[in-house]
Enzyme design. Sequence first.
Site, short mmCIF file in Angstrom:
data_model
loop_
_atom_site.label_atom_id
_atom_site.label_comp_id
_atom_site.label_asym_id
_atom_site.label_seq_id
_atom_site.Cartn_x
_atom_site.Cartn_y
_atom_site.Cartn_z
N CYS A 272 36.21 25.51 90.30
CA CYS A 272 34.76 25.45 90.04
C CYS A 272 34.53 24.69 88.73
O CYS A 272 35.31 24.82 87.78
CB CYS A 272 34.18 26.85 89.97
SG CYS A 272 34.48 27.79 91.48
N CYS B 13 44.06 28.59 89.47
CA CYS B 13 43.17 28.77 90.63
C CYS B 13 42.88 27.42 91.25
O CYS B 13 42.53 26.47 90.56
CB CYS B 13 41.86 29.45 90.20
SG CYS B 13 40.74 29.74 91.59
N ASN C 181 29.46 31.72 79.68
CA ASN C 181 30.29 31.64 78.49
C ASN C 181 30.81 30.21 78.39
O ASN C 181 31.63 29.80 79.22
CB ASN C 181 31.48 32.59 78.59
CG ASN C 181 31.02 34.02 78.61
OD1 ASN C 181 30.32 34.46 77.71
ND2 ASN C 181 31.36 34.74 79.65
N CYS D 185 33.94 37.26 80.84
CA CYS D 185 34.10 36.86 82.21
C CYS D 185 34.22 35.34 82.34
O CYS D 185 33.44 34.60 81.76
CB CYS D 185 32.89 37.34 82.97
SG CYS D 185 33.29 37.65 84.63
N CYS E 278 34.41 26.70 85.20
CA CYS E 278 35.31 27.83 84.94
C CYS E 278 36.58 27.42 84.21
O CYS E 278 37.18 26.39 84.50
CB CYS E 278 35.68 28.48 86.27
SG CYS E 278 36.90 29.80 86.13
N GLU F 231 46.45 36.94 82.07
CA GLU F 231 45.60 37.76 81.21
C GLU F 231 44.97 38.92 81.97
O GLU F 231 44.64 38.79 83.15
CB GLU F 231 44.50 36.87 80.59
CG GLU F 231 45.11 35.84 79.66
CD GLU F 231 44.10 34.87 79.06
OE1 GLU F 231 44.46 34.21 78.08
OE2 GLU F 231 42.98 34.76 79.56
N CYS G 267 40.00 44.39 84.27
CA CYS G 267 39.80 43.15 85.03
C CYS G 267 41.18 42.53 85.25
O CYS G 267 41.87 42.21 84.28
CB CYS G 267 38.89 42.23 84.22
SG CYS G 267 38.60 40.63 84.97
N1 SAH Z 1 37.62 33.62 91.79
C1 SAH Z 1 36.73 34.70 91.95
C2 SAH Z 1 36.96 35.82 90.95
C3 SAH Z 1 37.30 35.41 89.54
S1 SAH Z 1 35.99 34.68 88.63
C4 SAH Z 1 35.28 34.22 91.88
O1 SAH Z 1 35.07 33.07 91.55
O2 SAH Z 1 34.40 34.99 92.24
C5 SAH Z 1 34.92 36.05 88.29
C6 SAH Z 1 33.49 35.66 87.98
O3 SAH Z 1 33.41 34.98 86.72
C7 SAH Z 1 32.90 34.71 89.01
O4 SAH Z 1 31.61 35.11 89.39
C8 SAH Z 1 32.87 33.42 88.25
O5 SAH Z 1 31.94 32.54 88.79
C9 SAH Z 1 32.52 33.88 86.85
N2 SAH Z 1 32.76 32.87 85.81
C10 SAH Z 1 33.66 31.88 85.81
N3 SAH Z 1 33.57 31.15 84.69
C11 SAH Z 1 32.58 31.69 83.96
C12 SAH Z 1 32.02 31.41 82.67
N4 SAH Z 1 32.48 30.42 81.93
N5 SAH Z 1 31.01 32.18 82.22
C13 SAH Z 1 30.57 33.23 82.96
N6 SAH Z 1 31.07 33.56 84.15
C14 SAH Z 1 32.06 32.81 84.66
FE1 SF4 Z 2 38.66 30.08 90.64
FE2 SF4 Z 2 37.17 30.20 88.45
FE3 SF4 Z 2 36.09 29.31 90.70
FE4 SF4 Z 2 36.71 31.92 90.45
S1 SF4 Z 2 35.18 30.79 89.28
S2 SF4 Z 2 37.14 30.56 92.20
S3 SF4 Z 2 38.56 31.79 89.18
S4 SF4 Z 2 37.77 28.33 89.56
#
Ligand code: SAH
Ligand code: SF4
Length: 352
Positions: free
Chosen positions: A117, A113, A296, A340, A120, A93, A106
Site C-alpha cells: 500500500c 508485506c 502516521n 499503527c 504504509c 516487531e 499487536c
Molecule cells: N495488512 C493488514 C494488517 C496490517 S496493517 C491491513 O492492511 O489491514 C494495520 C492497519 O494499519 C491497516 O488498516 C493499515 O491500513 C494501517 N496503516 C498502515 N500504515 C499506516 C500509517 N502510516 N498510519 C496509520 N495507519 C496505517
Molecule cells: Fe501490507 Fe501495510 Fe498494506 Fe497492510 S497496510 S496490506 S501491512 S502494505
Amino acid sequence: MNQRYSIYGLTKDRLAAWLLDHGHKKGRAERVWDWLYRQRVTDFQAMDDVNAECRAVLAEHFAVETLKEHTRQESVDGTIKFLFQLQDGNLIETVLMRHKFGLSVCVTTQVGCNIGCSFCASGLLKKSRDLTGGEIVEQVMKVQLHLDRKGRGEKVTHIVVMGIGEPFDNYDNMADFLRVIQDPKGLAIGPRHITVSTSGLADKITEFADSDLQVNLAVSLHAPNNELRTRIMKINRAIPIEKLLAAIDYYLEKTNRRITIEYILLKDVNDGKEHALELAELMGDRLVNVNLIPYNPVDEHAQYQRSAQESVLAFYDVLKKQGVSCSIRLEHGTDIDAACGQLRSKQLKLPS
Ligand code: SAH
Ligand code: SF4
C-alpha cells in the site's frame, strides 16, 4: 544454526496426536499445555510432573524459544515496542498497548508485506517469508513473560493482528495462531477480544466467514470509490470495491458480527466531506463501524500528510449524521514509532 520447530505452533489436538505418535499418552498434552501457557516455563526440563522420557523427546524435536528479544522501547504512555530476532536472523516487531479495557498486543504475521500500500511503512519491504504459527504465538508469549517478570499480575487480554504483513496471505498459520491463543486451558483470549485486519483479500474473507474462527474482522478500506482506492492501495486493481463488498456482505450474512472498516485520513486525498458522504452511501445500512485512523507520516511516503483535526471531526460528523456508526482511533506509542502502520521489519540479518 539448528532450527527447531516452535512448540507454540501446535494446537492442543496436534500436540496430543504428536505425543500419541511418539508413544506417549495423549493425556500428557494437557500437562504440557498447562506448563507452557499457565506456568509459562520456557524449558521442557522444568515440566517436572511430565515423564522424563516425554520431556526428552519433546526437547529433541521442538524449541520453546525461537525468538530473541533484540530491543525493547517503552513509550511515555506505557506502550512497549519489542523488536525480535527470528532464528533465521530476520527482525520483526510486536507492540503492547495499554487501554482502559485491558492490555492488547499487536502481532506481526509476515516478514515484509507484498500488498505494498502506498502509505504504509511495512509494505516498503517485499515479503521475504510468512511467519509460522509458532512464531506468531511466541510474540504474545514473550510479551506475557515480560509482564510476568514485572510481577504485577498483568495479563494480555486482547490481540490485534495488525502488525507487519497481510494475515490473510498467511491464512493457515494465522488460523493456528488464533486456535492456540483462544484455548480455554491456555491463554484463553476470547474471540471477541481478537481482531484480524485485512487489506481486503475477498476470497479469504469468505473462507474466514465459513470457518469456526469467531474472531472480529477489520477491513482496510481507506477510500469510498475505486479510482481513489486504486491510487492508495494497488490491491484494489485486482480486488475492486464491488468484489470486496460482496465478500463483506457474505461475511455479515453468515456471522452477523459487526465489521470494523478502517479508514486512514490522508490530508487532501480522501478526507473531504464529499468523501465522507460517498463513504456513508457505500456503507448503507451494513453492520459496520467505521474507524477513522489518524495517519502516521512515513518518511518514504512524503506525498501523504495527516489530516487536520478539524477535517477529522468534520468527516466524523458527516458519517454520524448519515447514520453510520463510527469512531476515531486513539493513538499509542507515537514517540517510539510504535503507532499503527509504522512498523517496518528491518529485514536486516544480524550475525547469528
Ligand atoms: N495488512 C493488514 C494488517 C496490517 S496493517 C491491513 O492492511 O489491514 C494495520 C492497519 O494499519 C491497516 O488498516 C493499515 O491500513 C494501517 N496503516 C498502515 N500504515 C499506516 C500509517 N502510516 N498510519 C496509520 N495507519 C496505517
Ligand atoms: Fe501490507 Fe501495510 Fe498494506 Fe497492510 S497496510 S496490506 S501491512 S502494505
